[in-house]
Design a protein around this motif. Structure first.
Motif, PDB file in Angstrom:
ATOM      1  N   ARG A 173       0.750  -1.367  -0.124  1.00 52.18           N
ATOM      2  CA  ARG A 173       0.074   0.042   0.023  1.00 52.18           C
ATOM      3  C   ARG A 173       0.836   1.304   0.053  1.00 52.18           C
ATOM      4  O   ARG A 173       0.395   2.218  -0.600  1.00 52.18           O
ATOM      5  CB  ARG A 173      -0.952  -0.025   1.141  1.00 52.18           C
ATOM      6  CG  ARG A 173      -2.234  -1.005   0.963  1.00 52.18           C
ATOM      7  CD  ARG A 173      -3.036  -1.071   2.374  1.00 52.18           C
ATOM      8  NE  ARG A 173      -4.228  -2.069   2.139  1.00 52.18           N
ATOM      9  CZ  ARG A 173      -5.306  -1.471   1.585  1.00 52.18           C
ATOM     10  NH1 ARG A 173      -5.372  -0.237   0.930  1.00 52.18           N
ATOM     11  NH2 ARG A 173      -6.354  -2.386   1.278  1.00 52.18           N
ATOM     12  N   LEU A 174       2.066   1.146   0.592  1.00 49.57           N
ATOM     13  CA  LEU A 174       2.903   2.432   0.497  1.00 49.57           C
ATOM     14  C   LEU A 174       3.362   2.707  -0.686  1.00 49.57           C
ATOM     15  O   LEU A 174       3.306   3.843  -1.103  1.00 49.57           O
ATOM     16  CB  LEU A 174       4.134   1.971   1.418  1.00 49.57           C
ATOM     17  CG  LEU A 174       5.024   3.266   1.753  1.00 49.57           C
ATOM     18  CD1 LEU A 174       4.442   4.353   2.179  1.00 49.57           C
ATOM     19  CD2 LEU A 174       6.206   2.650   2.575  1.00 49.57           C
ATOM     20  N   ILE A 175       3.940   1.673  -1.567  1.00 45.40           N
ATOM     21  CA  ILE A 175       4.570   2.001  -2.828  1.00 45.40           C
ATOM     22  C   ILE A 175       3.602   1.934  -3.910  1.00 45.40           C
ATOM     23  O   ILE A 175       3.568   2.655  -4.941  1.00 45.40           O
ATOM     24  CB  ILE A 175       5.598   0.946  -3.286  1.00 45.40           C
ATOM     25  CG1 ILE A 175       4.807  -0.494  -3.231  1.00 45.40           C
ATOM     26  CG2 ILE A 175       6.668   0.680  -1.992  1.00 45.40           C
ATOM     27  CD1 ILE A 175       5.871  -1.675  -3.647  1.00 45.40           C
ATOM     28  N   GLN A 176       2.311   1.467  -3.638  1.00 49.11           N
ATOM     29  CA  GLN A 176       1.345   1.607  -4.554  1.00 49.11           C
ATOM     30  C   GLN A 176       0.046   2.739  -4.504  1.00 49.11           C
ATOM     31  O   GLN A 176      -0.407   3.007  -5.361  1.00 49.11           O
ATOM     32  CB  GLN A 176       0.598   0.199  -4.559  1.00 49.11           C
ATOM     33  CG  GLN A 176      -0.614  -0.183  -5.599  1.00 49.11           C
ATOM     34  CD  GLN A 176      -1.213  -1.540  -5.730  1.00 49.11           C
ATOM     35  OE1 GLN A 176      -1.014  -2.308  -6.661  1.00 49.11           O
ATOM     36  NE2 GLN A 176      -1.609  -1.804  -4.517  1.00 49.11           N
ATOM     37  N   GLY A 177       0.238   3.097  -3.061  1.00 48.03           N
ATOM     38  CA  GLY A 177      -0.725   4.281  -3.049  1.00 48.03           C
ATOM     39  C   GLY A 177      -2.063   4.047  -2.622  1.00 48.03           C
ATOM     40  O   GLY A 177      -2.972   4.817  -2.869  1.00 48.03           O
ATOM     41  N   GLY A 178      -2.427   2.914  -2.517  1.00 48.18           N
ATOM     42  CA  GLY A 178      -3.781   2.300  -2.386  1.00 48.18           C
ATOM     43  C   GLY A 178      -3.748   0.798  -2.751  1.00 48.18           C
ATOM     44  O   GLY A 178      -2.799   0.076  -2.869  1.00 48.18           O
ATOM     45  N   PRO A 179      -5.132   0.296  -2.934  1.00 54.33           N
ATOM     46  CA  PRO A 179      -5.464  -1.147  -3.273  1.00 54.33           C
ATOM     47  C   PRO A 179      -5.103  -1.253  -4.711  1.00 54.33           C
ATOM     48  O   PRO A 179      -4.982  -2.656  -5.085  1.00 54.33           O
ATOM     49  CB  PRO A 179      -6.860  -1.248  -2.943  1.00 54.33           C
ATOM     50  CG  PRO A 179      -7.563   0.132  -3.106  1.00 54.33           C
ATOM     51  CD  PRO A 179      -6.492   1.111  -2.733  1.00 54.33           C
ATOM     52  N   LEU A 180      -5.070  -0.342  -5.568  1.00 58.77           N
ATOM     53  CA  LEU A 180      -4.900  -0.771  -6.875  1.00 58.77           C
ATOM     54  C   LEU A 180      -3.666  -0.098  -7.605  1.00 58.77           C
ATOM     55  O   LEU A 180      -3.318   1.147  -7.013  1.00 58.77           O
ATOM     56  CB  LEU A 180      -6.175  -0.009  -7.899  1.00 58.77           C
ATOM     57  CG  LEU A 180      -7.485  -0.664  -7.314  1.00 58.77           C
ATOM     58  CD1 LEU A 180      -8.782  -0.120  -8.009  1.00 58.77           C
ATOM     59  CD2 LEU A 180      -7.818  -2.284  -7.840  1.00 58.77           C
ATOM     60  N   THR A 181      -3.360  -0.454  -8.723  1.00 61.19           N
ATOM     61  CA  THR A 181      -2.022   0.086  -9.457  1.00 61.19           C
ATOM     62  C   THR A 181      -2.583   0.854 -10.339  1.00 61.19           C
ATOM     63  O   THR A 181      -3.105   0.592 -11.468  1.00 61.19           O
ATOM     64  CB  THR A 181      -1.337  -1.301  -9.807  1.00 61.19           C
ATOM     65  OG1 THR A 181      -0.890  -1.971  -9.178  1.00 61.19           O
ATOM     66  CG2 THR A 181      -0.145  -0.406 -10.629  1.00 61.19           C
ATOM     67  N   GLY A 182      -2.569   2.107 -10.024  1.00 62.58           N
ATOM     68  CA  GLY A 182      -3.113   3.435 -11.018  1.00 62.58           C
ATOM     69  C   GLY A 182      -2.076   4.475 -11.004  1.00 62.58           C
ATOM     70  O   GLY A 182      -0.759   4.418 -11.222  1.00 62.58           O
ATOM     71  N   ILE A 183      -2.673   5.721 -11.206  1.00 65.03           N
ATOM     72  CA  ILE A 183      -1.803   6.872 -11.241  1.00 65.03           C
ATOM     73  C   ILE A 183      -0.666   7.026 -10.069  1.00 65.03           C
ATOM     74  O   ILE A 183       0.330   7.671 -10.457  1.00 65.03           O
ATOM     75  CB  ILE A 183      -2.562   7.999 -11.791  1.00 65.03           C
ATOM     76  CG1 ILE A 183      -1.749   9.381 -11.949  1.00 65.03           C
ATOM     77  CG2 ILE A 183      -3.598   8.723 -10.456  1.00 65.03           C
ATOM     78  CD1 ILE A 183      -2.417  10.556 -12.540  1.00 65.03           C
ATOM     79  N   VAL A 184      -1.385   6.853  -8.753  1.00 62.48           N
ATOM     80  CA  VAL A 184      -0.596   7.238  -7.863  1.00 62.48           C
ATOM     81  C   VAL A 184       0.764   6.320  -7.711  1.00 62.48           C
ATOM     82  O   VAL A 184       1.722   6.585  -7.552  1.00 62.48           O
ATOM     83  CB  VAL A 184      -1.325   6.980  -6.419  1.00 62.48           C
ATOM     84  CG1 VAL A 184      -0.483   7.152  -5.268  1.00 62.48           C
ATOM     85  CG2 VAL A 184      -2.474   8.050  -6.463  1.00 62.48           C
ATOM     86  N   ALA A 185       0.389   5.018  -8.133  1.00 59.05           N
ATOM     87  CA  ALA A 185       1.569   3.698  -8.167  1.00 59.05           C
ATOM     88  C   ALA A 185       2.382   4.300  -9.094  1.00 59.05           C
ATOM     89  O   ALA A 185       3.700   4.214  -8.917  1.00 59.05           O
ATOM     90  CB  ALA A 185       0.914   2.552  -8.420  1.00 59.05           C
ATOM     91  N   LEU A 186       1.805   4.930 -10.297  1.00 60.11           N
ATOM     92  CA  LEU A 186       2.936   4.986 -11.412  1.00 60.11           C
ATOM     93  C   LEU A 186       3.782   6.106 -11.058  1.00 60.11           C
ATOM     94  O   LEU A 186       4.879   6.229 -11.428  1.00 60.11           O
ATOM     95  CB  LEU A 186       2.095   5.170 -12.739  1.00 60.11           C
ATOM     96  CG  LEU A 186       2.868   5.651 -14.008  1.00 60.11           C
ATOM     97  CD1 LEU A 186       3.929   4.212 -14.401  1.00 60.11           C
ATOM     98  CD2 LEU A 186       1.844   5.665 -15.156  1.00 60.11           C
TER      99      LEU A 186
END
Length: 360
Positions: A173-186
């Motif tokens: 969750r820290l590196i992904q920024g939430g439960p899904l891989t989206g704009i925050v993760a990228l």
């Protein structure tokens, strides 16, 4: 005002920048002739590849847009529209593959000649830390093109990280920024890849060279007088490094010209049928995850890799005898041979499963 260093004569540019003493020290620095022999080649090659990776990465960053809706198009534009963009992307792609392989060979050579022995233990430890650090670059970089392979490879890696007891879900969750891989993760992967990770890597390399400068190169096992003879670091070593840099750049450029770096289809997060194939360097780890399934998966994904990493780091303190010749380190060489055979067998099994088994 009178220049105290040169009297009434205006100071040179180096004097004005207070770099004259540093340059003079470099000119007067000498290294053992052994540093120019073929078996010391890996260290210079690693520096060449690192510079090429930084330069090519900086070029690609000029055209990259870290958003799911535009990341793929920006990479496609840099690869197929920008002049020589395919060559530069290829240098980056093939460069990290070669960098990882050469880094592994560099450490293998150090192990074989016992270069980790006292007083050079921390040279070995810092080198192993660099080896363990480099895959983080690859993991963060794979997602950036936002193609199918990069997206789903990242999903597999995040699921493995998530299997780590206690802290796995938090790290994801820290590196992904939430439960899904989206704009925050990228965005986070992009910032890590181009800013934080390069800074940390340069810091590790500076520490490695600090220990190397103060502890020196290991003496040749042959007992030759190479170490007694000295050559100037500048210009002899620098000139040879520049020649190597030119040769490697041309070689990687030609390879990239004839075999451009791959770019798959745009990422489709809804296409759960896509099965990414593991990279060559992670085949044995992927096979461990395949062997240990269900509640035992933590053994293959965390315990065994962590134990191997800890063993490599602690090697200088476990094998603390002064003997460096392989013939006098039979127990250590036997354990290393067993581990090498195990890694090779697991890699072959992984290759057969993912690259041969995919075809009927």
């Amino acid at each position: 005002m009178v220049n105290q260093t040169t009297g009434n004569r205006p100071g040179t540019l180096l004097e004005r920048l207070v770099l004259d003493e540093t340059v003079n020290r470099l000119k007067n620095l000498d290294v053992p002739t052994d540093a120019l022999t073929w078996h010391r080649f890996f260290g210079a090659l690693l520096l060449v590849l690192l510079v090429l990776l930084f330069l090519s990465g900086a070029f690609m960053a000029l055209y990259y847009s870290p958003a799911p809706g535009s990341a793929y198009d920006s990479v496609d534009y840099a690869l197929f529209t920008v002049p020589f963009g395919d060559v530069i992307k290829g240098i980056h792609h093939y460069g990290w593959n070669l960098f990882l392989a050469v880094l592994g060979a560099h450490l293998v050579r150090g192990f074989l000649v016992g270069a980790y022995k006292a007083p050079r233990q921390l040279i070995w430890v810092s080198g192993v830390l660099i080896l363990l650090f480099v895959p983080i670059f690859i993991i963060t970089g794979d997602l950036l093109p936002w193609d199918q392979k990069g997206y789903w490879s990242t999903q597999v890696r995040l699921s493995i990280i998530g299997s780590v007891p206690l802290i796995g879900d938090f790290i994801v969750r820290l590196i992904q920024g939430g439960p899904l891989t989206g704009i925050v993760a990228l965005t986070r992967f992009y910032v890590l890849h181009i800013l934080f990770l390069p800074g940390l890597l340069v810091g590790l390399i500076v520490i490695h060279f600090h220990f190397l400068k103060n502890r020196g190169l290991s003496d040749p096992l042959s007992g030759s007088d190479f170490a007694a003879k000295r050559v100037r670091f500048f210009p002899v070593v620098i000139n040879r490094w520049l020649i190597l840099f030119l040769c490697v750049t041309v070689m990687l450029g030609l390879i990239s010209w004839y075999w451009p770096a791959p770019l798959g289809d745009p990422a489709d997060p809804t296409d759960a049928t896509y099965v990414p194939k593991p990279e060559w360097w992670v085949l044995f780890l992927n096979q461990l995850v395949t062997i240990f399934k269900g509640p035992w998966s933590v053994i293959g994904s965390v315990i065994i890799p962590g134990a191997l990493a800890g063993l490599f780091i602690a090697l200088p303190f476990i094998d603390s005898s002064p003997q460096r010749h392989p013939a006098h380190r039979k127990a250590v060489m036997l354990v290393a041979s067993i581990l090498a055979i195990a890694v090779l067998v697991l890699s072959i099994l992984g290759y057969m499963e993912h690259f041969r088994g995919s075809h009927p």
